[in-house]
Design an enzyme around this catalytic site. Structure first.
Site, PDB file in Angstrom:
ATOM      1  CB  CYS A  67      -0.918  -0.026   1.336  1.00  0.00           C
ATOM      2  SG  CYS A  67      -1.675   1.568   1.416  1.00  0.00           S
ATOM      3  CB  CYS A  77      -2.045   4.708   4.219  1.00  0.00           C
ATOM      4  SG  CYS A  77      -3.479   3.977   3.453  1.00  0.00           S
ATOM      5  CB  SER A  78       0.583   1.093   5.868  1.00  0.00           C
ATOM      6  OG  SER A  78       1.889   1.641   5.601  1.00  0.00           O
ATOM      7  CB  CYS A  79      -4.462  -0.777   2.816  1.00  0.00           C
ATOM      8  SG  CYS A  79      -5.088   1.038   2.809  1.00  0.00           S
TER       9      CYS A  79
END
Lengths: 214, 216
Positions: A116, A119-121
């Protein structure tokens, strides 16, 4: 109360927080926990419930059980590849970020890698907490531009003929990789197979699983 | 918005550090910051897109250097201050104003329920999809102000529709408090079309909303 939805306003708030909150993360979190509990914005029992859930109950073992079942049950595998959210719900694993889960399958000719960049999904309900590297700037920047370089750092040397598919989770879809079943595991139980599936294989930074375990 | 959070394809970053990769939390502070962030958001009216956009508005050096859940916590705090659920003065002084205690925080039972409840972002479409699987699409070449989920590395790029995912809530609108369903597509881009040095036949897939494409 309601948010302002004003970008400039929250940017200004962040500048105040930057100037006034303790810089050291442990001191900062301690100060904010006292304040938020005192304010009544958080209940300490809820904090423990969140932490314990991802320490004790929810983790990559769930994803490994999903993969092992897909290896041994062709009907389940078909359902998983068609609608992974529903398939993991069948196994009792529905939860955070599993609603629009997609499973992508490695083959002899294809290797999948999930990132991701914005963001860091991450599919928490299936894989638990994301490892620190998944959330790090280095991985987010490089996974789309130099996936083979990143894979090499994880010990995955890919032949140029194997196509890499990178899945950048820019929406609410979440991705998990179904790695290939290792040779020499004929007759293994689902539990024994699940023990061979690494978390990194389900993100795509691991490829050749070992019949004897990693 | 054009911000440091949009990291995909940015160069100058070194090796991936695998420290602590097998622990759910890399420190006690990390675990507490995570829990505080999710518990304080609880059932409040802080939409996910507004959370992401508020994080994008952090001081850039904070975004690039502070630990991940520490950033979640700061972002949650910024949203709570913005919404008036706590004041900046209370945060700076570290003392809650006893007269404005929040009556009903998230409880442990609410947590257990949330952990079993996936959120559905799909909505009924209000129009027919403009594109079909196999179509060639081109993304907008400009970055927009506000929240958007078209990474800079895929702007002005040509790709092929791999899947139509139905209509999902548009994050650009969600970060402004609006609920706007829009068709969502998974689009494959040849890596060599995005990055000039690529020599292999690799594909980068992104999930992109219909308004991110240029209409032909």
């Amino acid at each position: 109360m309601e948010p302002s939805y004003d970008s400039a306003k929250v940017a200004e708030i962040h500048r105040h927080l930057h100037s006034h909150l303790p810089s050291e993360p442990a001191l900062r979190v301690k100060a904010l926990e006292s304040l938020l509990v005192e304010k009544g914005l958080v209940d300490p029992a809820a904090l423990d419930a969140w932490i314990e859930a991802y320490t004790e109950e929810i983790g990559p073992k769930r994803g490994a059980m999903v993969v092992a079942r897909a290896w041994t049950d062709p009907d389940f595998k078909a359902r998983l590849l068609a609608d992974a959210g529903a398939a993991v719900d069948e196994m009792g694993f529905a939860g955070q970020a599993s609603g629009h889960l997609q499973a992508v399958e490695n083959t002899d000719a294809v290797h999948n890698l999930v990132v991701c960049t914005l963001c860091s999904c991450y599919p928490f309900a299936i894989l638990g907490m994301a490892p620190p590297w998944y959330k790090a700037n280095e991985y987010r920047a490089r996974a789309v531009r130099d996936p083979r370089g990143v894979l090499a750092e994880f010990g995955v040397a890919l032949e140029p003929e194997i196509a890499v598919r990178v899945w950048d989770s820019t929406a609410e879809l979440r991705y998990m990789v179904v790695p290939q079943r290792p040779a020499g595991t004929e007759g293994f139980s689902v539990e024994a197979l699940a023990a061979l599936v690494t978390r990194n294989a389900m993100i795509g930074t691991d490829r050749d699983l070992a019949a004897g375990g990693a | 918005m054009d911000g440091v959070f949009d990291l995909g394809g940015k160069q100058g970053f070194g090796p991936v550090d695998r420290a602590h990769e097998d622990e759910p939390y890399h420190s006690e502070a990390d675990a507490r910051a995570y829990a505080l962030s999710v518990a304080a958001r609880g059932e409040r009216a802080y939409p996910i897109d507004w959370f992401r956009h508020t994080r994008e508005n952090m001081v850039p050096t904070d975004y690039l250097t502070r630990p991940y859940f520490d950033q979640w916590l700061q972002t949650t705090l910024a949203m709570a201050i913005d919404a008036g659920d706590i004041s900046l003065d209370e945060v700076i002084s570290g003392k809650a104003d006893a007269l404005s205690r929040t009556p009903d925080p998230m409880r442990a039972d609410d947590v257990r329920k949330a952990l079993k409840t996936p959120v559905n972002f799909e909505r009924e479409a209000t129009s027919a999809p403009a594109f079909a699987v196999g179509d060639t699409v081109r993304t907008d070449h400009q970055g927009k102000p506000g929240h958007s989920r078209l990474p800079a590395y895929a702007r002005g790029a040509t790709g092929t529709v791999h899947a139509h995912r139905g209509a999902h809530l548009l994050p650009d609108a969600g970060a402004q408090g609006a609920h706007v369903p829009e068709h969502l597509y998974t689009v494959g881009f040849a890596a060599r079309d995005l990055f000039p040095e690529v020599e292999t036949n690799d594909t980068i897939y992104l999930d992109l909303w219909e308004s991110y494409f240029v209409r032909r």
